[in-house]
Design an enzyme around this catalytic site. Structure first.
Site, PDB file in Angstrom:
ATOM      1  N   SER A   1       0.993  -0.791  -0.202  1.00 21.06           N
ATOM      2  CA  SER A   1      -0.078   0.177   0.098  1.00 21.06           C
ATOM      3  C   SER A   1       0.802   1.383  -0.012  1.00 21.06           C
ATOM      4  O   SER A   1       1.381   1.434  -0.982  1.00 21.06           O
ATOM      5  CB  SER A   1      -0.821  -0.250   1.194  1.00 21.06           C
ATOM      6  OG  SER A   1      -2.329   0.722   0.479  1.00 21.06           O
TER       7      SER A   1
ATOM      8  N   ASP B   1     -10.114  -6.021  -3.381  1.00 20.02           N
ATOM      9  CA  ASP B   1      -9.683  -4.436  -2.607  1.00 20.02           C
ATOM     10  C   ASP B   1     -10.518  -3.430  -2.329  1.00 20.02           C
ATOM     11  O   ASP B   1     -10.888  -2.807  -3.368  1.00 20.02           O
ATOM     12  CB  ASP B   1      -8.065  -3.994  -3.326  1.00 20.02           C
ATOM     13  CG  ASP B   1      -6.962  -3.269  -2.263  1.00 20.02           C
ATOM     14  OD1 ASP B   1      -8.052  -2.517  -1.786  1.00 20.02           O
ATOM     15  OD2 ASP B   1      -6.106  -3.029  -1.951  1.00 20.02           O
TER      16      ASP B   1
ATOM     17  N   HIS C   1      -7.364  -6.466   1.175  1.00 24.84           N
ATOM     18  CA  HIS C   1      -6.016  -5.318   1.248  1.00 24.84           C
ATOM     19  C   HIS C   1      -5.120  -5.654   1.944  1.00 24.84           C
ATOM     20  O   HIS C   1      -4.502  -5.239   2.665  1.00 24.84           O
ATOM     21  CB  HIS C   1      -6.859  -4.337   1.828  1.00 24.84           C
ATOM     22  CG  HIS C   1      -5.147  -2.839   0.983  1.00 24.84           C
ATOM     23  ND1 HIS C   1      -5.231  -2.778  -0.008  1.00 24.84           N
ATOM     24  CD2 HIS C   1      -4.553  -1.956   2.370  1.00 24.84           C
ATOM     25  CE1 HIS C   1      -4.288  -1.438  -0.113  1.00 24.84           C
ATOM     26  NE2 HIS C   1      -3.828  -1.025   1.559  1.00 24.84           N
TER      27      HIS C   1
END
Length: 279
Positions: free
Chosen positions: A146, A225, A258
């Site tokens: 991320s 995600d 995620h």
């Protein structure tokens, strides 16, 4: 540099260490974890950069990376995501301030004195790991998730020769074109300018024709995600790599989100990817 080992535990024949040291870049004490595989070393090193709200512990305790790292003889180092402390600037929101350093060197108040995570990772962290741990000298590998995926990509692209290889999980592919990035870059670097472009992997690949830097870039992205469309935008990375001739292996993993469940499902592939190139 003075390295303090705050805690250690045996793990798959090696050792997990939680360390701290003073950083010239941030002007604070910084923390990181390090997995040392079995043996005496020196070991090749993978740096792992974590995402928003994370510390040096998230990857260490959740990724399930160390069985494979032990097998490969790979040291894995995971730093905290920002400077911390009572005298360090902060913000009430989760995506700015402590825990959200974004791997840039801030130029704006009140962040500039301490928020210099670009310099911290590429200078202080690498130096202390190579001086105080049984790490192999020379280029390292780098990966992240991320915000940390963004950091891994941009630090690798901006520092040719410092890293042998780069990969990412669900990276923020173009921070100049998403809310997380616009907020962080605006706060740390000021109004939109050329300075922002240095911290956008998609723009770096397109601008610098970075195809000569790496034989391949490995990216995993979950299709479930929740941040995919608004924040991550991997298609922008894909477009730039295609135009620039940079090989990119972008794997869209059906149904994955995620979380660290996603990371732990594919971390072995990334460790093997880097170990091969570190040889």
């Amino acid at each position: 540099m003075t390295l303090e080992i705050r805690a250690s535990s045996r793990c798959f024949g090696g050792e997990v260490r939680y360390c701290s040291h003073p950083s010239t870049a941030t002007g604070t004490e910084m923390r990181f974890s390090a997995y040392l595989p079995p043996g005496e070393g020196p070991f090749p090193v993978l740096l792992w950069l974590s995402g928003l709200t994370c510390t040096e512990d998230n990857f260490t305790s959740k990724a399930g990376a160390y069985r494979k790292a032990a097998e490969l003889g790979l040291m894995v180092v995971a730093p905290d995501t920002s400077p911390r402390g009572k005298s360090v600037a902060n913000d009430d929101s989760y995506d700015l301030g402590q825990g959200a350093g974004f791997y840039v060197d801030a130029t704006e108040a009140p962040w500039a004195p301490n928020f210099r995570m670009d310099s911290y990772v590429t200078q202080d962290l690498i130096a202390v790991v190579q001086q105080e741990l049984p790490a192999r000298k020379g280029p390292m590998a780098i990966s992240g998730h991320s915000m940390g995926g963004h950091g891994a990509l941009t630090l690798a692209l901006n520092n040719p020769g410092l890293f042998t290889s780069v990969s990412a999980f669900a990276p923020i592919a173009s921070p100049t074109r998403c809310p997380w990035g616009e907020k962080a870059l605006g706060a740390y670097l000021g109004p939109r300018s050329e300075a922002w472009k240095r911290h956008d992997a998609s723009l770096l690949i397109a601008r610098d024709a970075a195809s000569g830097h790496f034989d391949d870039i490995l990216v995993d992205q979950g299709t479930a995600d929740g941040f995919l469309e608004e924040q991550l935008k991997p298609e922008l990375l894909e477009e730039s790599a295609s135009k620039a001739g940079q090989k990119l292996t972008l794997r869209r993993q059906p149904g994955y989100d995620h979380s660290y469940f996603f990371i732990s499902s594919f971390i072995d592939d990334h460790l093997s990817f880097h170990a091969q190139r570190l040889k």
